[in-house]
Design a protein around this motif. Sequence first.
Motif, mmCIF file in Angstrom:
data_model
loop_
_atom_site.group_PDB
_atom_site.id
_atom_site.type_symbol
_atom_site.label_atom_id
_atom_site.label_comp_id
_atom_site.label_asym_id
_atom_site.label_seq_id
_atom_site.Cartn_x
_atom_site.Cartn_y
_atom_site.Cartn_z
ATOM 1 N N CYS A 203 0.845 -1.193 0.000
ATOM 2 C CA CYS A 203 0.000 0.000 0.000
ATOM 3 C C CYS A 203 0.880 1.243 0.000
ATOM 4 O O CYS A 203 2.059 1.186 0.356
ATOM 5 C CB CYS A 203 -0.915 0.003 1.220
ATOM 6 N N ILE A 204 0.298 2.341 -0.445
ATOM 7 C CA ILE A 204 0.944 3.647 -0.336
ATOM 8 C C ILE A 204 -0.065 4.522 0.391
ATOM 9 O O ILE A 204 -1.115 4.852 -0.150
ATOM 10 C CB ILE A 204 1.319 4.231 -1.711
ATOM 11 N N SER A 205 0.239 4.855 1.634
ATOM 12 C CA SER A 205 -0.745 5.461 2.521
ATOM 13 C C SER A 205 -0.327 6.841 3.005
ATOM 14 O O SER A 205 0.800 7.032 3.459
ATOM 15 C CB SER A 205 -0.949 4.543 3.732
ATOM 16 N N GLY A 206 -1.260 7.793 2.927
ATOM 17 C CA GLY A 206 -1.005 9.122 3.472
ATOM 18 C C GLY A 206 -1.167 9.145 4.983
ATOM 19 O O GLY A 206 -0.416 9.807 5.698
ATOM 20 N N LEU A 207 -2.138 8.387 5.468
ATOM 21 C CA LEU A 207 -2.457 8.380 6.895
ATOM 22 C C LEU A 207 -1.279 7.888 7.743
ATOM 23 O O LEU A 207 -1.182 8.220 8.927
ATOM 24 C CB LEU A 207 -3.688 7.495 7.132
ATOM 25 N N GLY A 208 -0.386 7.117 7.127
ATOM 26 C CA GLY A 208 0.795 6.610 7.837
ATOM 27 C C GLY A 208 1.692 7.704 8.381
ATOM 28 O O GLY A 208 2.505 7.463 9.274
ATOM 29 N N ASN A 209 1.560 8.927 7.853
ATOM 30 C CA ASN A 209 2.317 10.049 8.412
ATOM 31 C C ASN A 209 1.961 10.261 9.873
ATOM 32 O O ASN A 209 2.819 10.593 10.687
ATOM 33 C CB ASN A 209 2.000 11.343 7.639
ATOM 34 N N ALA A 210 0.658 10.108 10.173
ATOM 35 C CA ALA A 210 0.174 10.377 11.526
ATOM 36 C C ALA A 210 0.190 9.134 12.415
ATOM 37 O O ALA A 210 0.191 9.247 13.636
ATOM 38 C CB ALA A 210 -1.241 10.954 11.464
ATOM 39 N N MET A 211 0.215 7.941 11.798
ATOM 40 C CA MET A 211 0.133 6.687 12.548
ATOM 41 C C MET A 211 1.097 5.648 11.959
ATOM 42 O O MET A 211 0.680 4.588 11.498
ATOM 43 C CB MET A 211 -1.309 6.163 12.437
ATOM 44 N N PRO A 212 2.405 5.952 11.958
ATOM 45 C CA PRO A 212 3.354 5.071 11.252
ATOM 46 C C PRO A 212 3.427 3.645 11.795
ATOM 47 O O PRO A 212 3.506 2.687 11.017
ATOM 48 C CB PRO A 212 4.702 5.781 11.398
ATOM 49 N N GLU A 213 3.386 3.512 13.131
ATOM 50 C CA GLU A 213 3.564 2.171 13.710
ATOM 51 C C GLU A 213 2.367 1.266 13.431
ATOM 52 O O GLU A 213 2.539 0.071 13.216
ATOM 53 C CB GLU A 213 3.811 2.261 15.230
ATOM 54 N N VAL A 214 1.175 1.858 13.435
ATOM 55 C CA VAL A 214 -0.023 1.046 13.174
ATOM 56 C C VAL A 214 0.018 0.519 11.736
ATOM 57 O O VAL A 214 -0.244 -0.668 11.493
ATOM 58 C CB VAL A 214 -1.318 1.843 13.438
ATOM 59 N N LEU A 215 0.378 1.388 10.793
ATOM 60 C CA LEU A 215 0.480 0.953 9.390
ATOM 61 C C LEU A 215 1.526 -0.149 9.238
ATOM 62 O O LEU A 215 1.250 -1.209 8.660
ATOM 63 C CB LEU A 215 0.851 2.140 8.492
ATOM 64 N N ALA A 216 2.708 0.085 9.769
ATOM 65 C CA ALA A 216 3.781 -0.919 9.674
ATOM 66 C C ALA A 216 3.344 -2.229 10.316
ATOM 67 O O ALA A 216 3.689 -3.318 9.840
ATOM 68 C CB ALA A 216 5.050 -0.389 10.339
ATOM 69 N N GLY A 217 2.538 -2.098 11.394
ATOM 70 C CA GLY A 217 2.064 -3.294 12.103
ATOM 71 C C GLY A 217 1.093 -4.136 11.296
ATOM 72 O O GLY A 217 1.091 -5.364 11.409
ATOM 73 N N ILE A 218 0.260 -3.475 10.477
ATOM 74 C CA ILE A 218 -0.651 -4.231 9.603
ATOM 75 C C ILE A 218 0.177 -5.117 8.678
ATOM 76 O O ILE A 218 -0.105 -6.304 8.494
ATOM 77 C CB ILE A 218 -1.553 -3.295 8.757
ATOM 78 N N LEU A 219 1.224 -4.515 8.096
ATOM 79 C CA LEU A 219 2.067 -5.234 7.129
ATOM 80 C C LEU A 219 2.868 -6.339 7.788
ATOM 81 O O LEU A 219 2.916 -7.464 7.284
ATOM 82 C CB LEU A 219 3.020 -4.251 6.426
ATOM 83 N N SER A 220 3.493 -6.036 8.946
ATOM 84 C CA SER A 220 4.333 -7.054 9.586
ATOM 85 C C SER A 220 3.494 -8.222 10.091
ATOM 86 O O SER A 220 3.900 -9.380 9.972
ATOM 87 C CB SER A 220 5.182 -6.459 10.716
ATOM 88 N N ALA A 221 2.300 -7.905 10.594
ATOM 89 C CA ALA A 221 1.413 -8.984 11.058
ATOM 90 C C ALA A 221 0.961 -9.841 9.881
ATOM 91 O O ALA A 221 0.981 -11.077 9.942
ATOM 92 C CB ALA A 221 0.210 -8.403 11.796
ATOM 93 N N PHE A 222 0.574 -9.183 8.782
ATOM 94 C CA PHE A 222 0.144 -9.926 7.596
ATOM 95 C C PHE A 222 1.286 -10.798 7.066
ATOM 96 O O PHE A 222 1.088 -11.981 6.759
ATOM 97 C CB PHE A 222 -0.331 -8.977 6.492
#
Length: 293
Positions: A203-222
């Motif tokens: 994914c390429i996400s804008g929201l990750g600017n404000a919530m980087p760890e949550v975004l990275a966590g979706i990917l690492s968990a998947f």
Amino acid sequence: MSKKAFVALVTCFNEDETINYDATRAQVRRQVAAGNNIMCAGTNGDFTALTHEEKIRLTEEVVDEVGGRVDVIVNAGMPATFETLQLARAFDRIGVSGIAVITPFFIACTQDGLIRHFSTVADAVETPVYLYDIPSRTQNHIEPETALKLSAHGNIAGIKDSGGAQDTLEAYLQVARDVPGFEVYSGPDHLVLWSLQNGAAGCISGLGNAMPEVLAGILSAFNSGNIAEAERRQAIYTAFRTELYALGFPPALVKRSLYLQDPSVGASRQPALLPSEEQDAKIREILVRHRLL
């Protein structure tokens, strides 16, 4: 192959609206530390407000700060093929992982015109080119059949879908299934996990600017097969997105929510968002609720 998250990085500005490269580098470090890759000069990077020269220097600074630790994609797309080519060639020389090309905006294009535009750019560089579809902003849409035709080009590596329509994303994912090596990156923040489960490369996400760890966590968990944890994190990400984007133009709100966490990022160049006390108060409430403040 493990899936990747890119954050469409904000461009940081000083009080006088010049680019704050030091603050931008700090945001790069924050995303790299979280485990995310970087897209610069995209919609969330205020690319329409940046000059030609600034985009080139911004890319040089980001690539230098990344130092090869993660992938960097940069957007070269402009209304004219002529300027898009100039930027793409400059980014090619700098050395990035990919060059995204947003569809021309302001100018109404035929599908044939889009094929020529993207092919001309892809012919001119060695760096892999990614189509970038965001019809709500550009008024031009890459039809799935057009994406399929372009996927045959040896240097067109995939597409970033920021349309927000699940049926279009499904059609692009079908192209990826039909054409080995063609990658789909989803843009809508609420569809990160769904798109990974349905064959997206990431994914390429804008929201990750404000919530980087949550975004990275979706990917690492998947990537580690822990779907329950990926679903838990996606639920947090979706809830934050729903609340924040209800307040207005998403890129401006992402920037403002980050600014309220870290004022060094600065405001957006005008007229993107004239901040108001009332809106800031609403954003602060959301940030507090999500433990970001």
